[in-house]
Design a protein around this motif. Structure first.
Motif, mmCIF file in Angstrom:
data_model
loop_
_atom_site.group_PDB
_atom_site.id
_atom_site.type_symbol
_atom_site.label_atom_id
_atom_site.label_comp_id
_atom_site.label_asym_id
_atom_site.label_seq_id
_atom_site.Cartn_x
_atom_site.Cartn_y
_atom_site.Cartn_z
ATOM 1 N N SER A 92 0.441 -1.392 0.512
ATOM 2 C CA SER A 92 -0.345 -0.261 -0.053
ATOM 3 C C SER A 92 1.030 1.152 0.141
ATOM 4 O O SER A 92 2.080 1.028 0.620
ATOM 5 C CB SER A 92 -0.753 0.135 1.845
ATOM 6 O OG SER A 92 -0.315 0.572 2.604
ATOM 7 N N GLN A 93 0.542 2.341 -0.763
ATOM 8 C CA GLN A 93 1.032 3.848 -0.356
ATOM 9 C C GLN A 93 -0.030 4.595 -0.462
ATOM 10 O O GLN A 93 -1.309 4.698 -1.003
ATOM 11 C CB GLN A 93 2.022 3.864 -1.975
ATOM 12 C CG GLN A 93 2.829 5.200 -1.792
ATOM 13 C CD GLN A 93 3.020 4.873 -3.277
ATOM 14 O OE1 GLN A 93 2.421 4.327 -4.582
ATOM 15 N NE2 GLN A 93 4.249 5.614 -3.510
ATOM 16 N N ALA A 94 0.578 5.560 0.532
ATOM 17 C CA ALA A 94 -1.058 6.437 1.304
ATOM 18 C C ALA A 94 -1.981 5.714 1.443
ATOM 19 O O ALA A 94 -2.841 6.119 0.910
ATOM 20 C CB ALA A 94 -0.770 7.930 0.168
ATOM 21 N N GLN A 95 -2.094 4.437 1.960
ATOM 22 C CA GLN A 95 -3.649 4.251 2.458
ATOM 23 C C GLN A 95 -4.107 3.395 0.855
ATOM 24 O O GLN A 95 -5.351 3.129 1.190
ATOM 25 C CB GLN A 95 -4.129 4.905 3.451
ATOM 26 C CG GLN A 95 -3.878 4.968 4.651
ATOM 27 C CD GLN A 95 -3.947 6.361 5.776
ATOM 28 O OE1 GLN A 95 -5.209 7.140 4.911
ATOM 29 N NE2 GLN A 95 -3.977 6.154 6.759
ATOM 30 N N THR A 96 -4.009 3.005 0.258
ATOM 31 C CA THR A 96 -3.984 2.711 -1.381
ATOM 32 C C THR A 96 -3.434 1.464 -1.154
ATOM 33 O O THR A 96 -2.378 1.088 -1.467
ATOM 34 C CB THR A 96 -3.342 4.063 -2.803
ATOM 35 O OG1 THR A 96 -4.240 5.006 -2.152
ATOM 36 C CG2 THR A 96 -4.478 3.274 -3.603
ATOM 37 N N PRO A 97 -4.444 0.350 -1.173
ATOM 38 C CA PRO A 97 -3.893 -0.962 -1.660
ATOM 39 C C PRO A 97 -3.315 -0.576 -3.150
ATOM 40 O O PRO A 97 -3.430 -0.439 -3.660
ATOM 41 C CB PRO A 97 -4.767 -1.735 -1.769
ATOM 42 C CG PRO A 97 -6.514 -0.780 -0.628
ATOM 43 C CD PRO A 97 -5.931 0.473 -1.357
ATOM 44 N N MET A 98 -2.250 -1.528 -3.111
ATOM 45 C CA MET A 98 -1.793 -2.187 -3.915
ATOM 46 C C MET A 98 -1.107 -3.403 -4.527
ATOM 47 O O MET A 98 -0.810 -4.420 -3.272
ATOM 48 C CB MET A 98 -0.224 -1.346 -5.173
ATOM 49 C CG MET A 98 -0.800 0.546 -4.930
ATOM 50 S SD MET A 98 0.879 0.970 -5.152
ATOM 51 C CE MET A 98 -0.244 2.815 -5.277
ATOM 52 N N LEU A 99 -1.258 -3.929 -5.406
ATOM 53 C CA LEU A 99 -0.171 -5.387 -5.817
ATOM 54 C C LEU A 99 0.697 -5.105 -6.991
ATOM 55 O O LEU A 99 0.572 -3.866 -8.031
ATOM 56 C CB LEU A 99 -2.038 -6.268 -6.715
ATOM 57 C CG LEU A 99 -2.951 -6.337 -5.811
ATOM 58 C CD1 LEU A 99 -4.109 -6.690 -6.623
ATOM 59 C CD2 LEU A 99 -2.918 -6.786 -4.509
ATOM 60 N N VAL A 100 1.264 -5.778 -6.470
ATOM 61 C CA VAL A 100 3.207 -5.598 -7.696
ATOM 62 C C VAL A 100 3.166 -6.977 -7.643
ATOM 63 O O VAL A 100 3.552 -8.144 -7.036
ATOM 64 C CB VAL A 100 4.321 -5.359 -6.611
ATOM 65 C CG1 VAL A 100 5.138 -5.035 -7.212
ATOM 66 C CG2 VAL A 100 3.715 -3.928 -5.782
ATOM 67 N N ALA A 101 3.330 -7.142 -9.802
ATOM 68 C CA ALA A 101 3.700 -8.680 -10.283
ATOM 69 C C ALA A 101 5.609 -8.483 -10.157
ATOM 70 O O ALA A 101 6.124 -7.091 -11.101
ATOM 71 C CB ALA A 101 3.353 -8.003 -12.045
ATOM 72 N N LEU A 111 -0.591 -8.591 -19.993
ATOM 73 C CA LEU A 111 -0.728 -9.313 -19.158
ATOM 74 C C LEU A 111 0.595 -9.983 -17.549
ATOM 75 O O LEU A 111 0.206 -10.250 -16.924
ATOM 76 C CB LEU A 111 -1.968 -10.274 -19.334
ATOM 77 C CG LEU A 111 -3.297 -10.094 -20.096
ATOM 78 C CD1 LEU A 111 -4.202 -11.711 -19.355
ATOM 79 C CD2 LEU A 111 -3.492 -8.424 -19.221
ATOM 80 N N GLY A 112 1.501 -10.188 -18.266
ATOM 81 C CA GLY A 112 2.889 -10.522 -18.443
ATOM 82 C C GLY A 112 3.499 -9.450 -17.813
ATOM 83 O O GLY A 112 4.651 -9.697 -17.238
ATOM 84 N N ARG A 113 3.471 -8.444 -17.798
ATOM 85 C CA ARG A 113 4.652 -7.317 -17.846
ATOM 86 C C ARG A 113 4.485 -7.123 -15.890
ATOM 87 O O ARG A 113 3.377 -7.181 -15.395
ATOM 88 C CB ARG A 113 4.546 -6.057 -18.027
ATOM 89 C CG ARG A 113 4.126 -6.105 -19.714
ATOM 90 C CD ARG A 113 4.496 -4.837 -20.256
ATOM 91 N NE ARG A 113 4.730 -5.255 -21.705
ATOM 92 C CZ ARG A 113 4.712 -3.904 -22.704
ATOM 93 N NH1 ARG A 113 4.470 -2.651 -21.918
ATOM 94 N NH2 ARG A 113 5.121 -3.841 -24.043
ATOM 95 N N ALA A 114 5.843 -6.986 -15.590
ATOM 96 C CA ALA A 114 6.273 -6.585 -14.128
ATOM 97 C C ALA A 114 5.591 -5.205 -13.866
ATOM 98 O O ALA A 114 5.439 -4.344 -15.266
ATOM 99 C CB ALA A 114 7.485 -6.419 -13.872
ATOM 100 N N GLY A 115 5.237 -4.768 -12.595
ATOM 101 C CA GLY A 115 4.479 -3.461 -12.395
ATOM 102 C C GLY A 115 3.735 -3.463 -10.895
ATOM 103 O O GLY A 115 3.796 -4.615 -10.923
ATOM 104 N N THR A 116 3.205 -2.189 -11.122
ATOM 105 C CA THR A 116 1.978 -2.147 -9.833
ATOM 106 C C THR A 116 0.942 -2.412 -9.826
ATOM 107 O O THR A 116 0.443 -1.425 -11.482
ATOM 108 C CB THR A 116 2.861 -1.281 -8.930
ATOM 109 O OG1 THR A 116 3.669 -1.519 -8.703
ATOM 110 C CG2 THR A 116 1.249 -0.855 -7.882
ATOM 111 N N PHE A 117 -0.181 -2.677 -10.025
ATOM 112 C CA PHE A 117 -1.342 -2.286 -9.816
ATOM 113 C C PHE A 117 -1.795 -1.843 -8.961
ATOM 114 O O PHE A 117 -1.595 -1.566 -7.784
ATOM 115 C CB PHE A 117 -2.034 -4.265 -10.130
ATOM 116 C CG PHE A 117 -2.111 -4.754 -11.054
ATOM 117 C CD1 PHE A 117 -2.858 -4.791 -11.823
ATOM 118 C CD2 PHE A 117 -0.814 -5.183 -10.991
ATOM 119 C CE1 PHE A 117 -2.465 -5.438 -13.263
ATOM 120 C CE2 PHE A 117 -1.004 -6.151 -12.352
ATOM 121 C CZ PHE A 117 -1.774 -6.810 -13.123
#
Length: 154
Positions: A92-101, A111-117
């Motif tokens: 999470s960043q600034a209380q916003t959830p994130m998912l990280v590939a 769909l296979g790229r690395a990065g943050t959702f």
């Protein structure tokens, strides 16, 4: 800081790719984690790619595991696999959830790229051009049902 409550994992997550030339439109990867443990992930790059995967998701500690099947339509030939398996780290960043590939997933293009959702809402839909992505959350669920009906069981 990872998510505290796995009940809050469900929702819509977005990753946007901006390309350096104006002639290339932005590309989007939209991930819908539905509360019932199903997911839909869509890759959309207007004129270049339409990718879709549906399946089951689960939380494993500080990770979200996606397991499903899908299909890709691209402007260039591809031998994309049909089986999709991905592990995303919760953050999470600034209380916003994130998912990280953390790494690339071979054969799945966008769909296979690395990065943050980045989390954009519980029942949010993303349909920037209005011509392919599901326009309502009910349509997201219908897409999941449709894909489950045409792909072999896992």
């Amino acid at each position: 800081m990872p998510f505290e409550d796995s009940g809050n994992d469900a929702g819509t997550y977005l990753k946007v790719f901006r390309f350096s030339t104006r002639s290339n439109p932005d590309a989007f990867v939209v991930l819908h984690l539905r509360p019932q443990g199903l997911f839909l992930v869509l890759g959309y790059w207007r004129g270049f790619e339409r990718s879709v995967v549906a399946g089951h998701w689960s939380r494993r500690g500080a990770e979200i595991e996606l397991d499903g099947r899908g299909e890709m339509a691209m402007d260039c030939p591809s031998d994309a696999p049909t089986r999709f398996h991905r592990i995303l780290a919760t953050d999470s960043q600034a209380q916003t959830p994130m998912l990280v590939a953390a790494s690339e997933l071979s054969g799945w293009s966008l769909l296979g790229r690395a990065g943050t959702f980045t989390y954009v809402g519980r029942d949010t839909v993303i349909n920037p051009q209005g011509d392919w992505l599901p326009p309502t959350i009910k349509d997201v669920d219908l897409w999941i049902d449709r894909l489950a009906a045409i792909t072999p069981s896992q």
